[in-house]
Structure formats: C-alpha cells, structure tokens
Design a protein around this motif. Structure first.
Motif, PDB file in Angstrom:
ATOM      1  N   ASP A 140       1.034  -1.129   0.466  1.00  0.00           N
ATOM      2  CA  ASP A 140       0.301   0.001  -0.191  1.00  0.00           C
ATOM      3  C   ASP A 140       0.909   1.574  -0.263  1.00  0.00           C
ATOM      4  OD1 ASP A 140      -2.285  -2.147   0.163  1.00  0.00           O
ATOM      5  OD2 ASP A 140      -2.234  -1.605   1.861  1.00  0.00           O
ATOM      6  N   PHE A 141       1.975   0.950   0.303  1.00  0.00           N
ATOM      7  CA  PHE A 141       3.333   2.689   0.817  1.00  0.00           C
ATOM      8  C   PHE A 141       3.836   2.310  -0.035  1.00  0.00           C
ATOM      9  CE2 PHE A 141       7.056   3.711   1.690  1.00  0.00           C
ATOM     10  CZ  PHE A 141       6.933   5.069   1.744  1.00  0.00           C
ATOM     11  N   ILE A 142       4.076   1.604  -0.741  1.00  0.00           N
ATOM     12  CA  ILE A 142       4.575   1.633  -2.230  1.00  0.00           C
ATOM     13  C   ILE A 142       3.497   2.185  -3.864  1.00  0.00           C
ATOM     14  CG2 ILE A 142       5.753   0.667  -4.645  1.00  0.00           C
ATOM     15  CD1 ILE A 142       7.191  -1.207  -2.378  1.00  0.00           C
ATOM     16  N   ALA A 143       2.295   2.051  -3.140  1.00  0.00           N
ATOM     17  CA  ALA A 143       1.454   1.752  -4.242  1.00  0.00           C
ATOM     18  C   ALA A 143       1.080   3.825  -3.892  1.00  0.00           C
ATOM     19  CB  ALA A 143       0.502   1.378  -4.304  1.00  0.00           C
ATOM     20  N   GLY A 144       1.449   4.262  -2.526  1.00  0.00           N
ATOM     21  CA  GLY A 144       0.961   5.769  -2.832  1.00  0.00           C
ATOM     22  C   GLY A 144       1.895   6.324  -2.704  1.00  0.00           C
ATOM     23  N   ILE A 145       3.304   6.254  -3.514  1.00  0.00           N
ATOM     24  CA  ILE A 145       4.531   7.045  -3.933  1.00  0.00           C
ATOM     25  C   ILE A 145       4.433   7.234  -4.839  1.00  0.00           C
ATOM     26  CG2 ILE A 145       5.009   7.264  -1.442  1.00  0.00           C
ATOM     27  CD1 ILE A 145       7.301   4.994  -1.935  1.00  0.00           C
ATOM     28  N   GLN A 146       5.376   8.523  -4.945  1.00  0.00           N
ATOM     29  CA  GLN A 146       5.814   8.251  -6.680  1.00  0.00           C
ATOM     30  C   GLN A 146       7.044   8.656  -6.217  1.00  0.00           C
ATOM     31  OE1 GLN A 146       3.949   8.260  -8.810  1.00  0.00           O
ATOM     32  NE2 GLN A 146       2.165   8.377  -7.760  1.00  0.00           N
ATOM     33  N   ASP A 147       8.401   9.150  -5.660  1.00  0.00           N
ATOM     34  CA  ASP A 147       9.931   9.288  -5.654  1.00  0.00           C
ATOM     35  C   ASP A 147      10.459   8.240  -6.173  1.00  0.00           C
ATOM     36  OD1 ASP A 147      12.458   8.947  -3.422  1.00  0.00           O
ATOM     37  OD2 ASP A 147      11.653  11.556  -4.469  1.00  0.00           O
ATOM     38  N   LEU A 148      11.050   7.631  -6.871  1.00  0.00           N
ATOM     39  CA  LEU A 148      11.467   6.587  -7.390  1.00  0.00           C
ATOM     40  C   LEU A 148      12.251   5.959  -6.177  1.00  0.00           C
ATOM     41  CD1 LEU A 148      12.160   7.262 -11.368  1.00  0.00           C
ATOM     42  CD2 LEU A 148      10.186   5.824 -10.474  1.00  0.00           C
ATOM     43  N   GLN A 149      13.586   6.770  -5.613  1.00  0.00           N
ATOM     44  CA  GLN A 149      14.174   6.061  -4.496  1.00  0.00           C
ATOM     45  C   GLN A 149      12.939   5.626  -3.487  1.00  0.00           C
ATOM     46  OE1 GLN A 149      17.173   6.827  -5.010  1.00  0.00           O
ATOM     47  NE2 GLN A 149      17.891   5.292  -3.229  1.00  0.00           N
ATOM     48  N   ARG A 151      10.408   4.612  -3.356  1.00  0.00           N
ATOM     49  CA  ARG A 151       9.773   3.422  -4.228  1.00  0.00           C
ATOM     50  C   ARG A 151      10.574   2.154  -4.336  1.00  0.00           C
ATOM     51  NH1 ARG A 151       4.949   4.157  -8.068  1.00  0.00           N
ATOM     52  NH2 ARG A 151       5.005   1.739  -8.268  1.00  0.00           N
ATOM     53  N   GLY A 152      12.124   2.729  -4.086  1.00  0.00           N
ATOM     54  CA  GLY A 152      12.989   1.631  -4.341  1.00  0.00           C
ATOM     55  C   GLY A 152      13.485   0.852  -2.992  1.00  0.00           C
ATOM     56  N   VAL A 186      20.966  -0.914 -10.552  1.00  0.00           N
ATOM     57  CA  VAL A 186      20.005  -0.060 -10.662  1.00  0.00           C
ATOM     58  C   VAL A 186      19.902   1.310 -10.688  1.00  0.00           C
ATOM     59  CG1 VAL A 186      17.033  -0.197 -10.694  1.00  0.00           C
ATOM     60  CG2 VAL A 186      18.220  -2.480 -10.754  1.00  0.00           C
ATOM     61  N   ASP A 187      20.143   1.775  -9.235  1.00  0.00           N
ATOM     62  CA  ASP A 187      20.453   3.053  -9.236  1.00  0.00           C
ATOM     63  C   ASP A 187      21.746   2.994 -10.590  1.00  0.00           C
ATOM     64  OD1 ASP A 187      18.595   3.325  -6.820  1.00  0.00           O
ATOM     65  OD2 ASP A 187      19.769   2.175  -5.614  1.00  0.00           O
ATOM     66  N   LYS A 188      22.774   3.017 -10.185  1.00  0.00           N
ATOM     67  CA  LYS A 188      23.574   3.713 -11.495  1.00  0.00           C
ATOM     68  C   LYS A 188      22.744   3.689 -12.946  1.00  0.00           C
ATOM     69  CE  LYS A 188      26.435   3.782  -9.159  1.00  0.00           C
ATOM     70  NZ  LYS A 188      27.728   5.698  -8.439  1.00  0.00           N
ATOM     71  N   ALA A 189      22.160   2.277 -13.104  1.00  0.00           N
ATOM     72  CA  ALA A 189      21.586   2.689 -14.650  1.00  0.00           C
ATOM     73  C   ALA A 189      19.939   3.854 -14.708  1.00  0.00           C
ATOM     74  CB  ALA A 189      21.200   1.287 -14.900  1.00  0.00           C
ATOM     75  N   GLY A 190      19.869   3.833 -13.443  1.00  0.00           N
ATOM     76  CA  GLY A 190      18.897   5.016 -13.518  1.00  0.00           C
ATOM     77  C   GLY A 190      17.582   3.837 -13.342  1.00  0.00           C
ATOM     78  N   ARG A 191      16.914   4.876 -12.670  1.00  0.00           N
ATOM     79  CA  ARG A 191      15.429   3.865 -12.271  1.00  0.00           C
ATOM     80  C   ARG A 191      14.784   4.141 -12.574  1.00  0.00           C
ATOM     81  NH1 ARG A 191      14.636   0.536  -7.838  1.00  0.00           N
ATOM     82  NH2 ARG A 191      15.929   0.725  -6.515  1.00  0.00           N
ATOM     83  N   LYS A 192      13.431   3.857 -13.663  1.00  0.00           N
ATOM     84  CA  LYS A 192      12.169   3.691 -13.399  1.00  0.00           C
ATOM     85  C   LYS A 192      11.079   3.551 -13.318  1.00  0.00           C
ATOM     86  CE  LYS A 192      15.635   1.972 -17.736  1.00  0.00           C
ATOM     87  NZ  LYS A 192      15.336   0.519 -19.558  1.00  0.00           N
ATOM     88  N   PRO A 193      10.343   4.057 -13.703  1.00  0.00           N
ATOM     89  CA  PRO A 193       8.785   4.505 -12.942  1.00  0.00           C
ATOM     90  C   PRO A 193       8.418   2.422 -13.158  1.00  0.00           C
ATOM     91  CG  PRO A 193       8.338   5.662 -14.321  1.00  0.00           C
ATOM     92  CD  PRO A 193       9.987   5.360 -14.107  1.00  0.00           C
ATOM     93  N   ARG A 194       8.015   1.758 -12.205  1.00  0.00           N
ATOM     94  CA  ARG A 194       7.144   0.429 -12.821  1.00  0.00           C
ATOM     95  C   ARG A 194       6.042   0.081 -12.122  1.00  0.00           C
ATOM     96  NH1 ARG A 194       9.679  -1.501 -16.852  1.00  0.00           N
ATOM     97  NH2 ARG A 194      12.224  -1.906 -16.845  1.00  0.00           N
ATOM     98  N   PRO A 195       4.960   0.763 -12.817  1.00  0.00           N
ATOM     99  CA  PRO A 195       3.475   0.614 -12.091  1.00  0.00           C
ATOM    100  C   PRO A 195       2.586  -0.842 -12.325  1.00  0.00           C
ATOM    101  CG  PRO A 195       3.364   1.975 -14.409  1.00  0.00           C
ATOM    102  CD  PRO A 195       4.831   1.428 -13.914  1.00  0.00           C
ATOM    103  N   VAL A 226      10.705  -8.974 -15.028  1.00  0.00           N
ATOM    104  CA  VAL A 226      10.964  -7.849 -15.133  1.00  0.00           C
ATOM    105  C   VAL A 226      11.570  -6.566 -14.493  1.00  0.00           C
ATOM    106  CG1 VAL A 226       9.661  -5.360 -14.658  1.00  0.00           C
ATOM    107  CG2 VAL A 226       8.040  -7.151 -15.340  1.00  0.00           C
ATOM    108  N   ILE A 227      12.321  -7.525 -12.732  1.00  0.00           N
ATOM    109  CA  ILE A 227      13.022  -6.512 -12.477  1.00  0.00           C
ATOM    110  C   ILE A 227      14.810  -6.816 -13.201  1.00  0.00           C
ATOM    111  CG2 ILE A 227      14.548  -6.055 -10.507  1.00  0.00           C
ATOM    112  CD1 ILE A 227      11.912  -4.917  -9.902  1.00  0.00           C
ATOM    113  N   HIS A 228      14.964  -8.016 -13.551  1.00  0.00           N
ATOM    114  CA  HIS A 228      16.285  -8.341 -13.594  1.00  0.00           C
ATOM    115  C   HIS A 228      16.064  -8.362 -15.497  1.00  0.00           C
ATOM    116  CE1 HIS A 228      16.351 -10.875 -10.707  1.00  0.00           C
ATOM    117  NE2 HIS A 228      17.103 -10.201 -10.414  1.00  0.00           N
ATOM    118  N   GLY A 229      14.898  -7.423 -16.159  1.00  0.00           N
ATOM    119  CA  GLY A 229      15.528  -7.508 -17.895  1.00  0.00           C
ATOM    120  C   GLY A 229      15.983  -6.386 -17.188  1.00  0.00           C
ATOM    121  N   ASP A 230      16.182  -5.046 -16.284  1.00  0.00           N
ATOM    122  CA  ASP A 230      16.361  -4.077 -16.609  1.00  0.00           C
ATOM    123  C   ASP A 230      17.284  -3.982 -16.395  1.00  0.00           C
ATOM    124  OD1 ASP A 230      13.638  -2.658 -16.697  1.00  0.00           O
ATOM    125  OD2 ASP A 230      14.059  -1.904 -14.909  1.00  0.00           O
TER     126      ASP A 230
END
Length: 306
Positions: A140-149, A151-152, A186-195, A226-230
């Motif tokens: 629920d917490f993850i679903a309610g935030i937008q900050d990628l860091q 969320r990670g 993932v942080d080094k490569a740049g995070r992407k939103p994954r809704p 999905v995660i490892h595909g990045d």
C-alpha cells in the motif's frame, strides 16, 4: 571471555605467519572461547604469546579487521575487539567480486531467482497473519508514493519482509545481500517507474495467504523477470589489475553514454607506455611504472654487491 581465561595460543610454525595468527584467533572464536565484544590482548602481548614479531601481529589484526571479525579502536580504552556478525559483509564481498569481474549480473540474477523460489515456498508455509499484514502495508505504501528512490527502498523491504516470514536467518541475509547489489546496479543505470509491479505484488501476497506456493512462485517469477530485464545488457565496469577505482568511476558514464563513447579510442594500445608523465593524474600509473622503483633498488643492490 572471562578475565584471566587462557586463550592457549600456540607458537606459529607453518604458513605465512599472519595467516596462522588469523587462523588461531578464528578457531578460538569458533570454539566459543572468544565471543562478540571480547577484547584481544595487546599487540605486544600477542607477539610474545605467538612468539612472532609485532609487525606480523599487526598484519594479522588488519586482515581480521578487513574480514569483519574484529574492530580496531584507538584511544586509552582502545584495542582489538571481536565484532558482532554483520550481514553487510556478505553484500560487500559479492559486490567486490562482481566489480572484479568474477561474478556476472546474469549469474547474480539467476541465483536470486532460485533463492527467492525457496524463500517463497517457506514463507507460504511459515508466515503468520502479522507477516501478511506487514507485507500488505508495504505494498500500500509503494502504491501511494511517486518518488523512485523511496519506491526502490520500499521494494527492497518487500523482499525482506517475505524473507523474514521464513524464520531462516541465512535466507534473510542472502535475500538482503543480492537485493542490495541489484539495487546498486539499478540506481547506477537510472531507475524507471514500474507501475505494473504493484498488482503483481498483490497477487503474490494473495497466493501466500492462500498457502499456494506454486501460484506465489509463478507471480514472483513474473516480478523478477521485469526487474532483471532492466539488468540485461547493462554494462558494469570491472576493476582490472593495475586500474584505479577512480578510473573505473570516470569510465562508467562513457560505457553508458553513446555520445560520450564516441570520444573513446576504438582500440586499446597494445603495450603499456614505458614511462609515466609527471602530470599524469593520480591512479593512472602503469604496471611498469609501479615496478620501476623495485628495479632501481635491485640494480643498486647489485652494484653494492659487486
């Protein structure tokens, strides 16, 4: 360790001296003679008991410190103290091996998938309602935030909560360690939103509550895909012998940026230069340059002998 308790160290007779010292201290730790928080005798006393030089003891203590076995503290009340176990050391070791080119991202991802399958299966069997509620609150917490860091970080907690439900501390350490390394990459490569991950997390939780390990593992496999595909094709610069970490850091952007990559030479020089410019930046000296002082010293010694 009780005051006055004899550690019963033996005179060093084999191996390199500092390695034998490390081994004997580890043996006392394994047998329970030494425990977390205990203070080792002073360097001078250890040298007398082991019947070795103080530099050998000093090297052994530094090795044990780097291994996370002891902590060296300065000051009047300082000394060498046995540390509590730190799972972060496992993460650092795996990360170092990856940077040194000994562990590939593909192997790491594959191992993570296998271990996560075991974790899901045990969590389905052992999790309590309190565990399920904690996981649900996390989702629920993850679903309610937008900050990628954020969320990670919350995503890492999602895996940790599932691992905690297994009641197996070794699995918890492995899950944390591999997850931390994946997050770093993932942080080094740049995070992407994954809704799309939020509904997958909810399906995993639903299957776990139903004690349906097969369904939970299937959904977790979809999640990890999905995660490892990045990570596929993501270049991770490794530290080659003779290279500095500063050079690796500078080249990281070159590896990921096509525009910057054009500035790089297409082929590396076949041989290292024999000399090093006085204005060369720190950390860029070649192996030949680093060996030069040793060669000079050997030449001078030969002249003196002659």
């Amino acid at each position: 360790m009780n005051d006055g308790q004899d550690l019963a160290f033996h005179q060093v007779r084999t191996r390199r001296v500092f390695e034998e010292i490390c081994e004997q201290i580890r043996q006392r730790l394994a047998s329970g003679v030494l425990k977390p928080g205990d203070k080792l005798p002073a360097e001078r006393d250890l040298a007398v008991e082991f019947r070795v030089s103080r530099p050998a003891v000093r090297e052994a203590l530094r090795t044990l410190e780097m291994s996370g076995v002891i902590s060296l503290q300065k000051g009047v009340k300082g000394g060498a103290f046995i540390r509590d176990g730190n799972p972060q050391l496992l993460t650092q070791s795996l990360q170092d091996l990856m940077f040194l080119g000994r562990v590939s991202l593909r192997s790491l991802a594959e191992t993570r998938e296998l271990i996560t399958g075991v974790v899901i299966k045990l969590a389905c069997e052992r999790a309590t309602e309190a565990d399920f509620q904690a996981i649900e609150q996390n989702i629920d917490f993850i679903a309610g935030i937008q900050d990628l860091q954020q969320r990670g970080e919350a995503g890492a907690l999602f895996f940790r909560l599932i691992a905690q439900a297994t009641r197996n501390e070794v699995l918890m350490m492995l899950v944390d360690s591999m997850g931390d390394i994946v997050r770093y990459v993932v942080d080094k490569a740049g995070r992407k939103p994954r809704p799309e991950l939020v509904p997958i997390r909810r399906r995993i939780l639903k299957a776990m509550r139903a004690r349906d390990a097969d369904a939970a593992m299937k959904n977790m496999g979809e999640y990890l895909a999905v995660i490892h595909g990045d990570l596929e094709g993501e270049p991770v610069e490794v530290v080659r012998p003779g290279r500095s970490l500063q050079a690796v850091t500078r080249n990281a952007a070159v590896l990921r940026g096509g525009a910057v990559a054009k500035k790089m030479p297409k082929t590396a020089p076949k041989a290292a230069p024999k000399t090093v410019s006085k204005t060369a930046p720190k950390g860029t000296a070649t192996a030949a340059a680093r060996l030069a002082p040793a060669k000079v010293a050997a030449t001078r010694a030969g002249r003196r002998a002659a």
